[in-house]
Design an enzyme around this catalytic site. Structure first.
Site, PDB file in Angstrom:
ATOM      1  CG  MET C   1      -1.719  -1.074   1.359  1.00 40.92           C
ATOM      2  SD  MET C   1      -3.027  -1.384   0.155  1.00 40.92           S
ATOM      3  CE  MET C   1      -4.190  -0.354   0.650  1.00 40.92           C
ATOM      4  CB  CYS C   2       1.986   3.403  -2.537  1.00 40.80           C
ATOM      5  SG  CYS C   2       2.556   1.985  -3.421  1.00 40.80           S
ATOM      6  NE  ARG C   3      -1.128   5.674   2.134  1.00 37.97           N
ATOM      7  CZ  ARG C   3      -2.405   5.431   2.484  1.00 37.97           C
ATOM      8  NH1 ARG C   3      -2.893   6.272   3.174  1.00 37.97           N
ATOM      9  NH2 ARG C   3      -3.063   4.376   1.848  1.00 37.97           N
TER      10      ARG C   3
END
Lengths: 264, 264, 264, 264
Positions: C1-3
């Site tokens: 999960m990235c931002r």
């Protein structure tokens, strides 16, 4: 065009060949003689067999000449069978995944040369990979693709034959795609016990390979590591050199273009 | 021996000089002509003035020839005053902190050359840095040390004089340390408005520098970017070239060895 | 999960959003709040539109929080439309080729989420790429594959529809491969004029997305950059937000699984 | 605040402690428990003794969790005495030269903690280095400076005493500079035969250190590698633990601030 070396013999520290000779592989990363590109600064790698069936691998994207880690590791690590490679990209990116040697299970592979028309062939060649190998694809080089094409059962039996089969399929794909550029290969394969080196081209310009036996220890190189002209012998084109249990065998290496299943 | 270029003129995209010419700086990173080391693969950097008094800087440790980021940035960024540098280490490590250009406040600095006997002089030279500059020391190169020696008040007044003072102090330190090797300098300084380039050596072999004015735009380079032989002029040894408000001035650049306060 | 974050509005310096807010994207690289992985340290990237139709891109493999180049570039570069992304790998390697945003022609794309069962699906999905896009494949991520699946004509007409088509084909492939894991997507697309952001999941847990309009400037983010609770609105699941010429439109985003041509 | 481990005992593969335990050092690089910064992603390093008096060292700037080379090396390399370190910078740059362990001759050193007011003390502390050590200075960290301050004769005799002397001189410098922040140290030293670990602070918050003896093999860590609560013992503050020839000794570690020669 890259430069590489492979060693099989009594255990020695990697630095003995990788860093110390006057024209060591690290020196060749900066100033190679026998290739178009004198600079092989697009990453490097070493692979070696130690206490396990699976080899160790250290690859990075800096030029070999400026990597302190490489120097320290080559000083500390001894092995009876190891590979080292310095890369000059023929177009693909400088990334760890594109650096040699490649490894899968107990196998090591490295390469200097190129598949002519790779940009046009890539999809076709990748489509020929078996599922297990497809999942192992990490980079975008033709070299890694050759390695992943090798049939594991065939490899275990006869590494040179496995490579000839893969190159035959690639030549088939080249023919189907109408690629006129040559296929040129100077490759090395090992499984911890056997070292196989192949020099081959579909035209008359195979990449150079030399080999030397000294006190029973065998070294194969893209270009000689020193001025010992008596010691280094050129490996003839279209031959495979195999070292197993201290014995060197040189055999013809023949590639027959095979039409792909797809085309059938 | 590194290679660099500096530009002052109407705003242009960095790629115009850094990537596009047949013998662009990126090309020189791989195949320089007029220096001992043809390969300048130990990192690179660009510095440019944009909307702020402080310049932007992008430096990295890969060879310039293989860096996609560099290509993209040079394509996108336009500037009326910028520096670019490709590095061939004379011994210090390949790290971002050792890559040019160096920056502090609104100043940019880059260098090709060397302080003879640097290993022996380093401590002596670092001891001469003012406290504010000492705190800015990030790497271990002689080049960064020269930059940090420059007196800020003097710089604001007369950049060439500030550099001559610093080199004088360094020559003093060299004399005190009994260093016989030469001091050789091809340096560039800018503050967003003025570009100063200096060619100097304590012996008769200063690093090369060339300059060209085309339509009022000035480029200074380690070696010509193309075959425009009429256009490129060699900067004489022991001179400083200054570009300010489109006017080029060339003046003698004299360095007088000064004994350090310490020695007094 | 990235931002990630995307901006469309009057030109601003990238640092305004990437580095400066109390919970800026650089801060989120170290300490994200609304995702399982608080650390997004597996590389980063920025993409922006400047003077050309093609965007600039800067991507690297260090954590964003420690990259001086990123800070300098974000301070110097202003743009009316830009993307920034910090990566937390879900298994694929940390390499520049696996960092977002991805670019091709005038398009930028970035993504947070995942294709369930990617390891099993990769071959199937890559086989669906058109030839031109296959040749552009540089890494091994599911995100780059989604981008390369997008039909260019469809993209030019209706970016959200192009993405819905691609995700439909991927859901079809997932069904065919018996993948039970969900498809979760928080993606952004731009072509220099239009910004499209999509929040979607095949289950009830789509990755978060928030957006804010301030003085006509639109920002879309994985999680709010500051405590301005009034300003940030959650984008509902299964919707696409489009910004064009300063106007924001929110529309349902529907994905219909499509059986692959192959299966037919 | 960093995390580290040191091992002295029968030769084991580095991965046994670095990668494999549920809360291994590699795991701590991502999710440490007992320190302010849960993320230790600013580089890492391993140092080990093999066939030579001088240790091998591998350090890099990526987070440890994403480095394939580290995994491969830790799997292949066995050693009776090794160090591993994951770094969380307290302000200095992410570069190899700032990564632990540091090495010089046959010594290895690593550290977690900080010299309060380092920015103001740096010049003063570097001025105290002997000439040979000054020349070895590669980075800008307080940790490397502590290592280079250690007197070699004193080290050979009594490593803990050498460290106490150096910290005493640093406390002297702190006092002279009016630094109110504490000096906190969790350090390890080895010379191939002896392992010394020290836990110390000038206030009441020394960095944590734990140790365990299992079957005669000693491990010292910043935080336990697993839930074996019976096995791990906290090292008391202001003590030094020494392992020599399989014997563990714990002794008081006292630091007396010494005025610098300069000040005299």
């Amino acid at each position: 065009m890259c430069r590489w070396l492979a060693y099989s013999g009594r255990p020695i520290f990697l630095e003995t060949l990788v860093c110390r000779p006057c024209h060591s592989l690290v020196h060749q990363s900066h100033s190679a003689n026998e290739c178009i590109a004198a600079t092989n600064g697009d990453g490097f790698g070493v692979g070696w067999y130690g206490s396990f069936a699976e080899p160790g691998v250290y690859r990075d994207i800096l030029p070999a000449w400026s990597d302190d880690n490489l120097r320290s590791l080559c000083r500390q690590i001894a092995s009876p069978l190891f590979f080292a490679h310095v890369r000059a990209s023929t177009g693909t990116a400088t990334s760890r995944a594109n650096c040699h040697p490649f490894t899968s299970g107990r196998w090591l592979f490295m390469h200097n040369g190129q598949i002519g028309g790779w940009e046009r062939l890539r999809r076709r060649v990748e489509a020929m990979l078996p599922d297990e190998r497809y999942a192992e694809r990490r980079g975008t080089t033709d070299s890694e693709a050759i390695f992943l094409m090798l049939d594991r059962d065939r490899l275990a039996e006869d590494p040179a034959a496995a490579l000839a089969d893969a190159l035959g399929a690639i030549r088939g794909a080249m023919a189907e795609a109408g690629v006129a550029e040559p296929l040129r290969v100077a490759a090395a394969l090992a499984d911890g016990e056997t070292l196989t080196a192949v020099r081959y081209a579909s035209d008359d310009r195979p990449p150079t390979l030399y080999w030397r036996v000294a006190d029973g220890d065998v070294t194969v190189v893209s270009e000689p590591l020193d001025d010992d002209h008596g010691g280094w012998q050129a490996l003839p084109a279209q031959t495979a050199l195999t070292v197993r249990a201290g014995t060197v065998a040189i055999q013809p290496f023949e590639v027959r273009a095979v039409a792909s299943a797809r085309a059938a």
